[in-house]
Design a protein around this motif. Sequence first.
Motif, PDB file in Angstrom:
ATOM      1  N   PRO A 102       0.832  -1.205   0.000  1.00  0.00           N
ATOM      2  CA  PRO A 102       0.000   0.000   0.000  1.00  0.00           C
ATOM      3  C   PRO A 102       0.869   1.258   0.000  1.00  0.00           C
ATOM      4  O   PRO A 102       1.896   1.316   0.671  1.00  0.00           O
ATOM      5  CB  PRO A 102      -0.816  -0.108   1.288  1.00  0.00           C
ATOM      6  N   ASP A 103       0.454   2.238  -0.786  1.00  0.00           N
ATOM      7  CA  ASP A 103       1.154   3.520  -0.859  1.00  0.00           C
ATOM      8  C   ASP A 103       0.777   4.344   0.370  1.00  0.00           C
ATOM      9  O   ASP A 103      -0.392   4.701   0.542  1.00  0.00           O
ATOM     10  CB  ASP A 103       0.743   4.242  -2.143  1.00  0.00           C
ATOM     11  N   PRO A 104       1.742   4.674   1.236  1.00  0.00           N
ATOM     12  CA  PRO A 104       1.400   5.410   2.453  1.00  0.00           C
ATOM     13  C   PRO A 104       1.076   6.890   2.214  1.00  0.00           C
ATOM     14  O   PRO A 104       0.459   7.526   3.061  1.00  0.00           O
ATOM     15  CB  PRO A 104       2.654   5.266   3.317  1.00  0.00           C
ATOM     16  N   PHE A 105       1.440   7.441   1.049  1.00  0.00           N
ATOM     17  CA  PHE A 105       1.279   8.882   0.853  1.00  0.00           C
ATOM     18  C   PHE A 105      -0.182   9.348   0.836  1.00  0.00           C
ATOM     19  O   PHE A 105      -0.518  10.307   1.529  1.00  0.00           O
ATOM     20  CB  PHE A 105       2.012   9.368  -0.400  1.00  0.00           C
ATOM     21  N   PRO A 106      -1.076   8.719   0.066  1.00  0.00           N
ATOM     22  CA  PRO A 106      -2.465   9.197   0.073  1.00  0.00           C
ATOM     23  C   PRO A 106      -3.109   9.130   1.459  1.00  0.00           C
ATOM     24  O   PRO A 106      -3.868  10.024   1.839  1.00  0.00           O
ATOM     25  CB  PRO A 106      -3.188   8.275  -0.906  1.00  0.00           C
ATOM     26  N   VAL A 107      -2.799   8.089   2.214  1.00  0.00           N
ATOM     27  CA  VAL A 107      -3.353   7.956   3.568  1.00  0.00           C
ATOM     28  C   VAL A 107      -2.861   9.108   4.440  1.00  0.00           C
ATOM     29  O   VAL A 107      -3.636   9.748   5.159  1.00  0.00           O
ATOM     30  CB  VAL A 107      -2.970   6.589   4.187  1.00  0.00           C
ATOM     31  N   PHE A 108      -1.562   9.411   4.355  1.00  0.00           N
ATOM     32  CA  PHE A 108      -0.983  10.522   5.114  1.00  0.00           C
ATOM     33  C   PHE A 108      -1.626  11.842   4.695  1.00  0.00           C
ATOM     34  O   PHE A 108      -2.055  12.634   5.533  1.00  0.00           O
ATOM     35  CB  PHE A 108       0.533  10.576   4.899  1.00  0.00           C
ATOM     36  N   ALA A 109      -1.701  12.081   3.381  1.00  0.00           N
ATOM     37  CA  ALA A 109      -2.247  13.346   2.876  1.00  0.00           C
ATOM     38  C   ALA A 109      -3.712  13.528   3.280  1.00  0.00           C
ATOM     39  O   ALA A 109      -4.140  14.650   3.553  1.00  0.00           O
ATOM     40  CB  ALA A 109      -2.092  13.420   1.366  1.00  0.00           C
ATOM     41  N   ASP A 110      -4.470  12.437   3.344  1.00  0.00           N
ATOM     42  CA  ASP A 110      -5.870  12.532   3.773  1.00  0.00           C
ATOM     43  C   ASP A 110      -5.991  12.833   5.265  1.00  0.00           C
ATOM     44  O   ASP A 110      -6.913  13.517   5.696  1.00  0.00           O
ATOM     45  CB  ASP A 110      -6.617  11.217   3.489  1.00  0.00           C
ATOM     46  N   ALA A 111      -5.065  12.307   6.049  1.00  0.00           N
ATOM     47  CA  ALA A 111      -5.168  12.405   7.507  1.00  0.00           C
ATOM     48  C   ALA A 111      -4.491  13.640   8.097  1.00  0.00           C
ATOM     49  O   ALA A 111      -4.839  14.055   9.207  1.00  0.00           O
ATOM     50  CB  ALA A 111      -4.574  11.151   8.153  1.00  0.00           C
ATOM     51  N   VAL A 112      -3.521  14.208   7.394  1.00  0.00           N
ATOM     52  CA  VAL A 112      -2.721  15.286   7.973  1.00  0.00           C
ATOM     53  C   VAL A 112      -2.881  16.563   7.147  1.00  0.00           C
ATOM     54  O   VAL A 112      -2.395  16.650   6.022  1.00  0.00           O
ATOM     55  CB  VAL A 112      -1.234  14.880   8.057  1.00  0.00           C
ATOM     56  N   ALA A 113      -3.551  17.535   7.729  1.00  0.00           N
ATOM     57  CA  ALA A 113      -3.781  18.807   7.054  1.00  0.00           C
ATOM     58  C   ALA A 113      -2.661  19.797   7.370  1.00  0.00           C
ATOM     59  O   ALA A 113      -1.940  19.642   8.362  1.00  0.00           O
ATOM     60  CB  ALA A 113      -5.121  19.393   7.497  1.00  0.00           C
ATOM     61  N   ALA A 114      -2.538  20.805   6.531  1.00  0.00           N
ATOM     62  CA  ALA A 114      -1.581  21.886   6.792  1.00  0.00           C
ATOM     63  C   ALA A 114      -1.896  22.493   8.156  1.00  0.00           C
ATOM     64  O   ALA A 114      -3.053  22.642   8.535  1.00  0.00           O
ATOM     65  CB  ALA A 114      -1.665  22.940   5.698  1.00  0.00           C
ATOM     66  N   GLY A 115      -0.856  22.810   8.902  1.00  0.00           N
ATOM     67  CA  GLY A 115      -1.014  23.371  10.243  1.00  0.00           C
ATOM     68  C   GLY A 115      -0.847  22.350  11.350  1.00  0.00           C
ATOM     69  O   GLY A 115      -0.726  22.712  12.519  1.00  0.00           O
ATOM     70  N   ARG A 116      -0.825  21.077  10.999  1.00  0.00           N
ATOM     71  CA  ARG A 116      -0.688  20.016  12.002  1.00  0.00           C
ATOM     72  C   ARG A 116       0.756  19.942  12.498  1.00  0.00           C
ATOM     73  O   ARG A 116       1.697  19.931  11.714  1.00  0.00           O
ATOM     74  CB  ARG A 116      -1.102  18.682  11.395  1.00  0.00           C
ATOM     75  N   VAL A 117       0.925  19.878  13.817  1.00  0.00           N
ATOM     76  CA  VAL A 117       2.236  19.738  14.444  1.00  0.00           C
ATOM     77  C   VAL A 117       2.555  18.246  14.560  1.00  0.00           C
ATOM     78  O   VAL A 117       1.729  17.463  15.020  1.00  0.00           O
ATOM     79  CB  VAL A 117       2.269  20.408  15.838  1.00  0.00           C
ATOM     80  N   LEU A 118       3.766  17.873  14.124  1.00  0.00           N
ATOM     81  CA  LEU A 118       4.192  16.477  14.155  1.00  0.00           C
ATOM     82  C   LEU A 118       5.577  16.351  14.773  1.00  0.00           C
ATOM     83  O   LEU A 118       6.385  17.274  14.685  1.00  0.00           O
ATOM     84  CB  LEU A 118       4.253  15.900  12.734  1.00  0.00           C
ATOM     85  N   GLU A 119       5.825  15.200  15.362  1.00  0.00           N
ATOM     86  CA  GLU A 119       7.166  14.842  15.823  1.00  0.00           C
ATOM     87  C   GLU A 119       7.814  14.041  14.707  1.00  0.00           C
ATOM     88  O   GLU A 119       7.173  13.190  14.104  1.00  0.00           O
ATOM     89  CB  GLU A 119       7.091  13.966  17.077  1.00  0.00           C
ATOM     90  N   GLY A 120       9.077  14.310  14.434  1.00  0.00           N
ATOM     91  CA  GLY A 120       9.760  13.572  13.390  1.00  0.00           C
ATOM     92  C   GLY A 120      11.212  13.344  13.726  1.00  0.00           C
ATOM     93  O   GLY A 120      11.694  13.749  14.792  1.00  0.00           O
TER      94      GLY A 120
END
Length: 191
Positions: A102-120
């Motif tokens: 499965p391609d993880p990018f579409p799932v990420f793009a659907d779940a994470v909107a601009a402005g979201r704070v993430l740890e990386g």
Amino acid sequence: MSAITPAENPELWSFLELLQPGEVLAGTVAAIEPFGVFVALDEGPEHPVFPGVGFIGIPELSWRRFEEASEVVEVGQRVACEFLQFDTWNGEARLSLRAMQPDPFPVFADAVAAGRVLEGKVTKLVPFGVFVQVADGIEGLLHLREFAGEPVESPENAVRVGDPVRVVVTATDRVRRTVSLSQRQVPTGLR
């Protein structure tokens, strides 16, 4: 090396001409090279030059970042791959292992909107910034101008590979499969 011709290898040519894009082929990893992976297919003839009739180019191994193909597959491993095309110069089946995942990018793009704070975690330093893994199989670019604090001329002056960072997603581009990040835009209370 010269091209593999139909006259020299009619059995190989006949086999490869019958394959259809999207068809799933199974086989065993026969050799790992810096430029890709050879696969000995279960069906079909031997290849006259290469250790396998199937070939997986480096970009088709995985959606995730890796440094060497041996991080994804090993010699002797069984694989199922999608057939992409018949390479008429090399007389081989170009394959994709990542197409079977499965391609993880579409799932990420659907779940994470601009402005979201993430740890990386910083995965790679480049002259203009750093790449940060923000989800499994997803990396974004933190440009030098988006670093928090004083201006940074070189990423080596601010972070190292493996460092944890807190970032804000500023944009995702589904077509180019990119994620833009910022430390400057992380709210002060979350830094």
